[in-house]
Design a protein around this motif. Sequence first.
Motif, PDB file in Angstrom:
ATOM      1  N   ALA A   1       0.825  -1.213   0.000  1.00  0.00           N
ATOM      2  CA  ALA A   1       0.000   0.000   0.000  1.00  0.00           C
ATOM      3  C   ALA A   1       0.859   1.263   0.000  1.00  0.00           C
ATOM      4  N   ASP A   2       2.065   1.169   0.546  1.00  0.00           N
ATOM      5  CA  ASP A   2       2.962   2.327   0.582  1.00  0.00           C
ATOM      6  C   ASP A   2       3.736   2.520  -0.717  1.00  0.00           C
ATOM      7  N   GLY A   3       3.617   1.574  -1.629  1.00  0.00           N
ATOM      8  CA  GLY A   3       4.305   1.697  -2.911  1.00  0.00           C
ATOM      9  C   GLY A   3       5.041   0.429  -3.289  1.00  0.00           C
ATOM     10  N   GLN A   4       5.725   0.522  -4.388  1.00  0.00           N
ATOM     11  CA  GLN A   4       6.436  -0.605  -4.995  1.00  0.00           C
ATOM     12  C   GLN A   4       7.507  -1.159  -4.050  1.00  0.00           C
ATOM     13  N   ARG A   5       7.593  -2.495  -4.014  1.00  0.00           N
ATOM     14  CA  ARG A   5       8.608  -3.140  -3.170  1.00  0.00           C
ATOM     15  C   ARG A   5       9.157  -4.371  -3.865  1.00  0.00           C
ATOM     16  N   PRO A   6      10.424  -4.657  -3.638  1.00  0.00           N
ATOM     17  CA  PRO A   6      11.017  -5.866  -4.213  1.00  0.00           C
ATOM     18  C   PRO A   6      10.480  -7.126  -3.529  1.00  0.00           C
ATOM     19  N   ALA A   7      10.421  -8.201  -4.290  1.00  0.00           N
ATOM     20  CA  ALA A   7       9.935  -9.471  -3.767  1.00  0.00           C
ATOM     21  C   ALA A   7      10.741  -9.906  -2.551  1.00  0.00           C
ATOM     22  N   GLY A   8      12.021  -9.670  -2.551  1.00  0.00           N
ATOM     23  CA  GLY A   8      12.866 -10.061  -1.418  1.00  0.00           C
ATOM     24  C   GLY A   8      12.473  -9.363  -0.129  1.00  0.00           C
TER      25      GLY A   8
ATOM     26  N   ARG B   1      -0.895 -11.977  -8.080  1.00  0.00           N
ATOM     27  CA  ARG B   1      -0.652 -11.542  -9.457  1.00  0.00           C
ATOM     28  C   ARG B   1      -1.708 -12.116 -10.397  1.00  0.00           C
ATOM     29  N   GLU B   2      -1.990 -13.403 -10.259  1.00  0.00           N
ATOM     30  CA  GLU B   2      -2.968 -14.052 -11.136  1.00  0.00           C
ATOM     31  C   GLU B   2      -4.385 -13.531 -10.904  1.00  0.00           C
ATOM     32  N   SER B   3      -4.665 -13.080  -9.704  1.00  0.00           N
ATOM     33  CA  SER B   3      -5.988 -12.527  -9.407  1.00  0.00           C
ATOM     34  C   SER B   3      -6.107 -11.074  -9.872  1.00  0.00           C
ATOM     35  N   GLY B   4      -4.973 -10.478 -10.248  1.00  0.00           N
ATOM     36  CA  GLY B   4      -4.982  -9.101 -10.735  1.00  0.00           C
ATOM     37  C   GLY B   4      -4.843  -8.046  -9.652  1.00  0.00           C
ATOM     38  N   LEU B   5      -4.624  -8.474  -8.408  1.00  0.00           N
ATOM     39  CA  LEU B   5      -4.490  -7.505  -7.317  1.00  0.00           C
ATOM     40  C   LEU B   5      -3.139  -6.798  -7.314  1.00  0.00           C
ATOM     41  N   VAL B   6      -2.109  -7.494  -7.762  1.00  0.00           N
ATOM     42  CA  VAL B   6      -0.778  -6.882  -7.837  1.00  0.00           C
ATOM     43  C   VAL B   6      -0.202  -7.137  -9.224  1.00  0.00           C
ATOM     44  N   GLU B   7       0.790  -6.347  -9.544  1.00  0.00           N
ATOM     45  CA  GLU B   7       1.529  -6.598 -10.774  1.00  0.00           C
ATOM     46  C   GLU B   7       3.008  -6.602 -10.454  1.00  0.00           C
ATOM     47  N   ALA B   8       3.744  -7.335 -11.250  1.00  0.00           N
ATOM     48  CA  ALA B   8       5.182  -7.473 -11.050  1.00  0.00           C
ATOM     49  C   ALA B   8       5.910  -6.936 -12.264  1.00  0.00           C
ATOM     50  N   GLN B   9       7.049  -6.352 -11.982  1.00  0.00           N
ATOM     51  CA  GLN B   9       7.890  -5.805 -13.043  1.00  0.00           C
ATOM     52  C   GLN B   9       9.318  -6.265 -12.759  1.00  0.00           C
ATOM     53  N   ALA B  10       9.933  -6.904 -13.747  1.00  0.00           N
ATOM     54  CA  ALA B  10      11.301  -7.378 -13.573  1.00  0.00           C
ATOM     55  C   ALA B  10      12.276  -6.247 -13.876  1.00  0.00           C
TER      56      ALA B  10
ATOM     57  N   VAL C   1      15.813  -8.493  -9.974  1.00  0.00           N
ATOM     58  CA  VAL C   1      14.826  -8.131  -8.948  1.00  0.00           C
ATOM     59  C   VAL C   1      13.431  -8.019  -9.565  1.00  0.00           C
ATOM     60  N   ARG C   2      12.452  -8.553  -8.865  1.00  0.00           N
ATOM     61  CA  ARG C   2      11.059  -8.422  -9.286  1.00  0.00           C
ATOM     62  C   ARG C   2      10.388  -7.441  -8.328  1.00  0.00           C
ATOM     63  N   LEU C   3       9.862  -6.346  -8.889  1.00  0.00           N
ATOM     64  CA  LEU C   3       9.195  -5.317  -8.095  1.00  0.00           C
ATOM     65  C   LEU C   3       7.686  -5.490  -8.192  1.00  0.00           C
ATOM     66  N   TYR C   4       7.034  -5.428  -7.039  1.00  0.00           N
ATOM     67  CA  TYR C   4       5.585  -5.597  -6.975  1.00  0.00           C
ATOM     68  C   TYR C   4       4.906  -4.292  -6.614  1.00  0.00           C
ATOM     69  N   THR C   5       3.739  -4.083  -7.201  1.00  0.00           N
ATOM     70  CA  THR C   5       2.884  -2.946  -6.862  1.00  0.00           C
ATOM     71  C   THR C   5       1.432  -3.417  -6.819  1.00  0.00           C
ATOM     72  N   VAL C   6       0.646  -2.700  -6.045  1.00  0.00           N
ATOM     73  CA  VAL C   6      -0.793  -2.982  -5.971  1.00  0.00           C
ATOM     74  C   VAL C   6      -1.466  -2.344  -7.173  1.00  0.00           C
ATOM     75  N   ARG C   7      -2.421  -3.036  -7.744  1.00  0.00           N
ATOM     76  CA  ARG C   7      -3.269  -2.466  -8.796  1.00  0.00           C
ATOM     77  C   ARG C   7      -4.516  -1.917  -8.118  1.00  0.00           C
ATOM     78  N   PRO C   8      -4.814  -0.642  -8.268  1.00  0.00           N
ATOM     79  CA  PRO C   8      -5.934  -0.041  -7.533  1.00  0.00           C
ATOM     80  C   PRO C   8      -7.322  -0.477  -8.005  1.00  0.00           C
ATOM     81  N   GLU C   9      -7.462  -0.845  -9.264  1.00  0.00           N
ATOM     82  CA  GLU C   9      -8.797  -1.163  -9.801  1.00  0.00           C
ATOM     83  C   GLU C   9      -9.494  -2.305  -9.051  1.00  0.00           C
ATOM     84  N   PRO C  10      -8.829  -3.428  -8.812  1.00  0.00           N
ATOM     85  CA  PRO C  10      -9.518  -4.497  -8.066  1.00  0.00           C
ATOM     86  C   PRO C  10      -9.893  -4.061  -6.646  1.00  0.00           C
ATOM     87  N   LEU C  11      -9.050  -3.244  -6.027  1.00  0.00           N
ATOM     88  CA  LEU C  11      -9.361  -2.762  -4.676  1.00  0.00           C
ATOM     89  C   LEU C  11     -10.553  -1.813  -4.712  1.00  0.00           C
ATOM     90  N   ASP C  12     -10.676  -1.038  -5.794  1.00  0.00           N
ATOM     91  CA  ASP C  12     -11.847  -0.167  -5.954  1.00  0.00           C
ATOM     92  C   ASP C  12     -13.120  -1.014  -6.083  1.00  0.00           C
TER      93      ASP C  12
END
Length: 117
Positions: free
Chosen positions: A17-24, A49-58, A62-73
Amino acid sequence: MDALGDPVRRRLVELLADGQRPAGDLAAAVGAEFGISQPATSRHLRVLRESGLVEAQARGPVRLYTVRPEPLDDIAGWVDDVRRFWASRLDALETEIARGRRQDVDRPEPRTDGGHR
């Protein structure tokens, strides 16, 4: 919402919720809190990720994760609908309770002398 049924996955979303974070970092945080391994955390992240709540970017290794706001809305909208449903019923209950109290106040006290004067 099924994906958020697990406390580890809810915590991962909270951490993001505070922003992007590495998987580690996520694995270390939930590993310390829930006593689970990095591979177990990765499985939880995959579900999110598969449910669409978060997305990952390599980014390199390092894989960085962020929350996708649309499903939370969508979830927030559902919660608001449920809250409105219950709020109207609880308001009606409150009215009935108040009405019952008024009726109790308006009733004369029962006589304790057996009804004789």
